[in-house]
Design an enzyme around this catalytic site. Structure first.
Site, PDB file in Angstrom:
ATOM      1  N   SER A   1       0.847  -1.197   0.000  1.00  0.00           N
ATOM      2  CA  SER A   1       0.000   0.000   0.000  1.00  0.00           C
ATOM      3  C   SER A   1       0.879   1.243   0.000  1.00  0.00           C
ATOM      4  O   SER A   1       2.011   1.214   0.517  1.00  0.00           O
ATOM      5  CB  SER A   1      -0.869   0.000   1.266  1.00  0.00           C
TER       6      SER A   1
ATOM      7  N   TYR B   1      -0.194  -0.586  10.360  1.00  0.00           N
ATOM      8  CA  TYR B   1      -0.513  -0.914   8.964  1.00  0.00           C
ATOM      9  C   TYR B   1       0.597  -0.387   8.060  1.00  0.00           C
ATOM     10  O   TYR B   1       1.108  -1.106   7.188  1.00  0.00           O
ATOM     11  CB  TYR B   1      -1.864  -0.296   8.587  1.00  0.00           C
TER      12      TYR B   1
HETATM   13  N1  LIG Z   1      -8.766  -0.480  -0.408  1.00  0.00           N
HETATM   14  C1  LIG Z   1      -7.742   0.309  -0.710  1.00  0.00           C
HETATM   15  O1  LIG Z   1      -7.899   1.471  -1.070  1.00  0.00           O
HETATM   16  C2  LIG Z   1      -6.350  -0.237  -0.632  1.00  0.00           C
HETATM   17  C3  LIG Z   1      -5.274   0.601  -0.979  1.00  0.00           C
HETATM   18  C4  LIG Z   1      -3.978   0.085  -0.944  1.00  0.00           C
HETATM   19  C5  LIG Z   1      -3.768  -1.229  -0.590  1.00  0.00           C
HETATM   20  N2  LIG Z   1      -4.831  -2.013  -0.249  1.00  0.00           N
HETATM   21  C6  LIG Z   1      -4.575  -3.407   0.108  1.00  0.00           C
HETATM   22  O2  LIG Z   1      -5.293  -4.220  -0.803  1.00  0.00           O
HETATM   23  C7  LIG Z   1      -5.661  -5.443  -0.160  1.00  0.00           C
HETATM   24  C8  LIG Z   1      -7.164  -5.663  -0.309  1.00  0.00           C
HETATM   25  O3  LIG Z   1      -7.815  -4.561   0.274  1.00  0.00           O
HETATM   26  P1  LIG Z   1      -9.417  -4.406   0.268  1.00  0.00           P
HETATM   27  O4  LIG Z   1      -9.700  -2.959   0.477  1.00  0.00           O
HETATM   28  O5  LIG Z   1      -9.979  -5.150  -0.867  1.00  0.00           O
HETATM   29  O6  LIG Z   1      -9.773  -5.166   1.622  1.00  0.00           O
HETATM   30  P2  LIG Z   1     -11.228  -5.532   2.173  1.00  0.00           P
HETATM   31  O7  LIG Z   1     -11.187  -5.325   3.636  1.00  0.00           O
HETATM   32  O8  LIG Z   1     -12.283  -4.813   1.407  1.00  0.00           O
HETATM   33  O9  LIG Z   1     -11.272  -7.102   1.848  1.00  0.00           O
HETATM   34  C9  LIG Z   1     -12.463  -7.735   1.997  1.00  0.00           C
HETATM   35  C10 LIG Z   1     -12.304  -9.235   1.981  1.00  0.00           C
HETATM   36  O10 LIG Z   1     -11.259  -9.650   2.866  1.00  0.00           O
HETATM   37  C11 LIG Z   1     -11.730 -10.769   3.609  1.00  0.00           C
HETATM   38  N3  LIG Z   1     -10.912 -10.909   4.822  1.00  0.00           N
HETATM   39  C12 LIG Z   1     -10.797 -10.021   5.815  1.00  0.00           C
HETATM   40  N4  LIG Z   1      -9.987 -10.510   6.793  1.00  0.00           N
HETATM   41  C13 LIG Z   1      -9.573 -11.734   6.392  1.00  0.00           C
HETATM   42  C14 LIG Z   1      -8.745 -12.737   6.938  1.00  0.00           C
HETATM   43  N5  LIG Z   1      -8.193 -12.585   8.159  1.00  0.00           N
HETATM   44  N6  LIG Z   1      -8.517 -13.865   6.251  1.00  0.00           N
HETATM   45  C15 LIG Z   1      -9.096 -14.048   5.031  1.00  0.00           C
HETATM   46  N7  LIG Z   1      -9.928 -13.152   4.462  1.00  0.00           N
HETATM   47  C16 LIG Z   1     -10.158 -11.995   5.119  1.00  0.00           C
HETATM   48  C17 LIG Z   1     -13.182 -10.401   3.868  1.00  0.00           C
HETATM   49  O11 LIG Z   1     -13.969 -11.525   4.243  1.00  0.00           O
HETATM   50  C18 LIG Z   1     -13.594  -9.825   2.514  1.00  0.00           C
HETATM   51  O12 LIG Z   1     -14.034 -10.817   1.594  1.00  0.00           O
HETATM   52  C19 LIG Z   1      -5.207  -5.298   1.294  1.00  0.00           C
HETATM   53  O13 LIG Z   1      -3.953  -5.903   1.474  1.00  0.00           O
HETATM   54  C20 LIG Z   1      -5.093  -3.801   1.473  1.00  0.00           C
HETATM   55  O14 LIG Z   1      -4.190  -3.463   2.508  1.00  0.00           O
HETATM   56  C21 LIG Z   1      -6.118  -1.566  -0.266  1.00  0.00           C
END
Ligand SMILES: NC(=O)c1ccc[n+]([C@@H]2O[C@H](COP(=O)([O-])OP(=O)(O)OC[C@H]3O[C@@H](n4cnc5c(N)ncnc54)[C@H](O)[C@@H]3O)[C@@H](O)[C@H]2O)c1
Length: 247
Positions: free
Chosen positions: A142, A156
């Protein structure tokens, strides 16, 4: 790596960015293992893939539970072993109390989710990748891990910075055919982000970089999986794609 027929594990594949990654890899011909702690969500996404003519298997897996990670790797043995691991699960949950104010159990859980879990899963997948002399790991870091300013969730930010450094530290595995790479997106344009974005005052919005389309992150994950050199770190920040820190 030839993606057609490759077995690709996507953690947290049941929602958010993970679901986009699952669909993108399935379109490339991968057999995608949709691993999520929410069994129904994993099943739903896997079914969408199969309905579209792709191949997918769903598995309930909480990446914070070591035995779940072991069971996930065991399951993939029956499919021929993991060719591609996409360590996508992560986040900080938006808790109001943060390090150093937060309880140790709360902030260390953020380190576990974002750094320990991908490290352990990589470690569990490695023996079979090494034995076959081929494999790819793409982690999802990220912007929080590469920026220098104050951040709302210090654990984080620290864990995501660690993920970048784990990637570069493992560049030598490339000599054994195992390529570890990471993508570093800014704020991703998922549904939730669009809602939060729309709720921001216009002047605040004007000062922010545009949301990164999930399709762009997915395309980068596909490209890194296919032929990203071990140790490669790709940032998708401020509307630009940059390769940094690769040997
Ligand atoms: N959303 C953003 O803007 C953003 C930006 C940069 C990086 N990221 C990174 O991208 C990745 C995905 O982010 P996102 O926003 O889609 O996340 P999110 O929280 O929306 O992901 C949702 C999914 O993760 C599953 N989940 C949560 N905890 C879990 C666990 N312990 N084991 C297995 N599944 C689990 C949930 O059941 C759900 O299906 C992450 O690593 C996040 O740090 C996200």
């Amino acid at each position: 790596m030839e993606l057609t027929g490759a077995v690709a594990v996507v953690t947290a594949g049941g929602g958010g960015l993970g679901a986009h990654l699952v669909h993108a890899l399935a379109r490339e011909g991968c057999h995608v293992v949709v691993a999520d702690r929410d069994a129904d969500a994993a099943a739903r996404v896997a079914e969408e893939v199969r309905d579209g003519g792709g191949r997918a298997t769903d598995v309930r897996c909480d990446v914070l539970v070591d035995d779940d990670l072991r069971a996930l790797v065991d399951l993939t043995r029956g499919l021929g072993g993991v060719d591609l691991l996409v360590a996508n699960a992560g986040g900080w949950g938006g808790a109001s109390e943060q390090y150093p104010g937060a309880e140790v159990g709360d902030w260390s859980a953020v380190l576990d989710l974002n750094l320990r879990a991908p490290m352990l899963l990589l470690q569990l997948c490695l023996p079979s990748m090494r034995a076959r002399g081929t494999g790819a790991v793409v982690t999802v870091a990220s912007s929080a891990g590469v920026e220098a300013g104050a951040y709302g969730s210090p654990p984080y930010a620290a864990a995501k910075a660690g993920l970048v450094r784990i990637t570069t530290s493992l560049a030598d595995l490339g000599a054994e055919g195992v390529r570890v790479t990471t993508v570093v997106p800014g704020w991703i344009g998922l549904d939730r982000a669009h809602r939060e974005w729309d709720a921001l005052p216009e002047d605040e919005r004007a000062g922010l970089p545009a949301l990164v389309p999930p399709s762009l992150v997915a395309a980068e994950v596909v490209a890194l999986a296919r032929d990203g050199a071990g140790g490669r770190v790709v940032t998708l920040l401020d509307g630009e794609r940059r390769e940094v820190l690769h040997p």
